[in-house]
Design a protein around this motif. Structure first.
Motif, PDB file in Angstrom:
ATOM      1  N   MET A 128       0.834  -1.204   0.000  1.00  0.00           N
ATOM      2  CA  MET A 128       0.000   0.000   0.000  1.00  0.00           C
ATOM      3  C   MET A 128       0.863   1.246   0.000  1.00  0.00           C
ATOM      4  O   MET A 128       1.927   1.269   0.631  1.00  0.00           O
ATOM      5  CB  MET A 128      -0.901   0.004   1.248  1.00  0.00           C
ATOM      6  N   VAL A 139      -4.805   6.866  -1.110  1.00  0.00           N
ATOM      7  CA  VAL A 139      -4.394   5.495  -0.814  1.00  0.00           C
ATOM      8  C   VAL A 139      -4.402   4.679  -2.101  1.00  0.00           C
ATOM      9  O   VAL A 139      -5.359   4.734  -2.877  1.00  0.00           O
ATOM     10  CB  VAL A 139      -5.347   4.837   0.218  1.00  0.00           C
ATOM     11  N   ILE A 167      -6.382   0.718   6.124  1.00  0.00           N
ATOM     12  CA  ILE A 167      -5.218  -0.147   6.340  1.00  0.00           C
ATOM     13  C   ILE A 167      -5.679  -1.499   6.879  1.00  0.00           C
ATOM     14  O   ILE A 167      -5.215  -2.558   6.446  1.00  0.00           O
ATOM     15  CB  ILE A 167      -4.220   0.528   7.302  1.00  0.00           C
ATOM     16  N   ILE A 175       3.963  -0.919   3.598  1.00  0.00           N
ATOM     17  CA  ILE A 175       3.359   0.390   3.324  1.00  0.00           C
ATOM     18  C   ILE A 175       4.457   1.354   2.898  1.00  0.00           C
ATOM     19  O   ILE A 175       5.528   1.404   3.514  1.00  0.00           O
ATOM     20  CB  ILE A 175       2.629   0.948   4.566  1.00  0.00           C
ATOM     21  N   ILE A 191      -0.018   3.823  13.306  1.00  0.00           N
ATOM     22  CA  ILE A 191      -0.121   2.799  12.264  1.00  0.00           C
ATOM     23  C   ILE A 191       0.633   1.539  12.694  1.00  0.00           C
ATOM     24  O   ILE A 191       0.131   0.412  12.563  1.00  0.00           O
ATOM     25  CB  ILE A 191       0.435   3.326  10.925  1.00  0.00           C
TER      26      ILE A 191
END
Length: 529
Positions: A128, A139, A167, A175, A191
């Protein structure tokens, strides 16, 4: 201070460009690691740490793994959250002048693995990218093993909370973020608290707002599969997509040809579930040990293919809130449930279909072997039968599948004409292309098997035509193939012979026919190696 040896200096120069990776440096039949990489790899892989002369007073710490077993060791490092840069020999050491030319051909990261032994069959491996601009986010997420690529933007209230939900929806293995987000340590920490994955960051310029190249290269669709012609209102989506594509290109050193459709979706289309809700509901994994048994996915997953398993997992992770869409799925399920013969026939057809998505990914990477191509052929061969089963369906969703299904007969015919039924596993094993498919390949294959026969026949003809009974055709690495004639027979040598070398006891010659045979044999030898 003494200078490093040329090889070690090249290693250090290469390592400078891949500081965040463990560098697998190819030396002969091994990938070797040095200095801190060697200490780290030795500990994580439980292999012997030794040393190597490097031009300094002290030997450089070193460990290594056989190149043929490298995937196994790379898998262990990726599972532990490391990135691996593979530095390969780009020329034959026997033909190289000085140090062998080497360069990094690929960087393997948790989000970019494509090897079967590193992937779960029925689970996507997502990478991602997140682009932060002020309080808004773009995103983009991709599974490069299948070519799935999706993107969205978040520009409402509670944006960061919604980002965490996105997420949690994908649970990416890696990521990639822009500088603005990476510098917000509080957000990065949150995160990391919620998901255990590798986080990389790229320079801001990698997250370009340029949309024209994207529109010309990719097809964009919305939630319902309708084509999107313009991206002006996707000001946060575009940088996120560009950033992810840039990172994939940087690490894989090639364009991903199988990524050709990007789905731009609206987050409000799906039910918002935070990571705590997903864990407590045990949708796809158990809280205690992250296993699948006992979860909702485990109860529902009766899929016949890996592709179906991944699709079901995505549907469970993305609960619909659009009533029409929900009813569309239910009508399709109802029809299949009510028609046992249709359901059983479809199931039997699907059981014979391999993972077409990931085979396509391998083909794009250039690492598909002949067995993969035969798996693709046998899968494609079932599509006409599968489509025919759906010709009388009533539900709109199944009708849409019937109408849009490409039977891929051109692909089937190409593989059927070109690849033998029991090919070698690798290209170097040979025995892959069918006779008659390509004239040039046939000629090269003949050279490998008939080359000696050609030379024997040519020698016999030359003896008969010239009358030189002790004439012989030989070969050495310096001059290649040649015709050797002793001094006593030089007067019988025809004009078409071209002198190549003078010896004490005779002369060596070449002819046009021998040059052609030599060219064919040597070319095959080079291409086969």
């Amino acid at each position: 201070m003494a200078e490093y040896s040329p090889m070690m200096q090249h290693y250090l120069d290469t390592k400078e460009n891949y500081k965040d990776c463990i560098l697998f440096y190819r030396l002969g039949d091994f990938y070797e690691m040095f200095f801190d990489d060697a200490k780290l790899a030795s500990r994580e892989l439980e292999i012997t740490l030794t040393g190597r002369e490097c031009g300094q007073e002290e030997r450089a710490p070193m460990c290594g793994v056989p190149f043929h077993a490298a995937n196994m060791y790379i898998a262990k490092l990726i599972e532990k959250g490391y990135k691996v840069a593979i530095c390969e020999q780009l020329e034959d050491p026997k033909q190289a002048k000085g140090i062998v030319k080497r360069d990094v051909i690929r960087v393997v990261t948790p989000g970019t693995v494509i090897e079967d032994n590193l992937l779960e069959e029925k689970k996507n491996n997502y990478i991602m990218s997140i682009y932060k601009q002020g309080i808004f986010f773009g995103v983009a997420v991709c599974d490069i093993s299948t070519g799935d690529f999706l993107a969205t933007q978040i520009k409402e209230t509670n944006n960061f909370i919604k980002l965490l939900d996105e997420i949690a929806r994908y649970y990416p293995a890696e990521i990639v973020v822009n500088e603005m987000l990476y510098s917000c340590q509080d957000e990065i920490s949150k995160i990391r608290e919620r998901i255990d994955c590798y986080i990389s960051h790229l320079e801001e310029k990698s997250f370009s707002p340029e949309a024209e190249k994207l529109i010309s290269r990719y097809e964009f669709t919305d939630d319902k599969g309708e084509k999107i012609e313009r991206l002006e209102d996707k000001e946060f989506v575009v940088p996120a997509i560009n950033g992810l594509l840039e990172y994939i290109t940087q690490t894989q050193k090639m364009e991903m040809e199988h990524i050709n459709v990007i789905k731009v979706y609206n987050t409000t289309r799906y039910m918002s579930l935070d990571i705590s809700a997903r864990r407590n509901l045990e949708l796809t994994e158990r809280m205690r040990d992250k296993g699948k048994k006992g979860t909702l996915l485990w109860v529902l997953d009766k899929t016949a293919t890996s592709m179906g398993g991944r699709l079901l997992r995505r549907w469970i992770n993305d609960p619909l809130i659009d009533t029409d869409e929900i009813n569309g799925r239910l009508e399709a399920v109802k029809e299949l449930k009510g028609n046992m013969i249709l359901k059983d026939d479809v199931l039997e057809s699907l059981k014979k279909i391999f993972d077409i998505e990931r085979i396509a990914g391998k083909i794009s990477y250039g690492n598909a072997n002949a067995r993969d191509m035969l798996s693709l052929k046998s899968s494609v061969a079932k599509l006409p039968e599968l489509r025919n089963l759906l010709k009388d369906v009533k539900s709109d969703r199944l009708k849409e599948i019937y109408e849009n299904m490409d039977e891929l007969t051109d692909i089937y015919e190409l593989i059927e004409k070109s690849i033998i039924e029991e090919p070698g596993i690798t290209i170097t094993d040979g025995n892959i292309i069918k006779k008659g498919y390509n004239e040039e390949v046939d000629k090269l294959k003949s050279a490998s098997t008939d080359g000696k026969t050609w030379l024997i026949d040519l020698e016999a003809r030359e003896k008969e035509q010239t009358g030189i009974k002790n004439l012989k055709i030989s070969y050495n690495k310096v001059f290649g193939y040649y015709i050797e004639v002793t001094k006593s027979n030089l007067k019988m040598v025809p004009d078409r012979y071209v002198r190549k070398q003078t010896l004490t006891n005779g002369e060596r010659y070449i002819t046009e026919e021998l040059k052609e045979i030599e060219s064919t044999i040597l070319r095959f030898t080079r291409e086969a190696s």
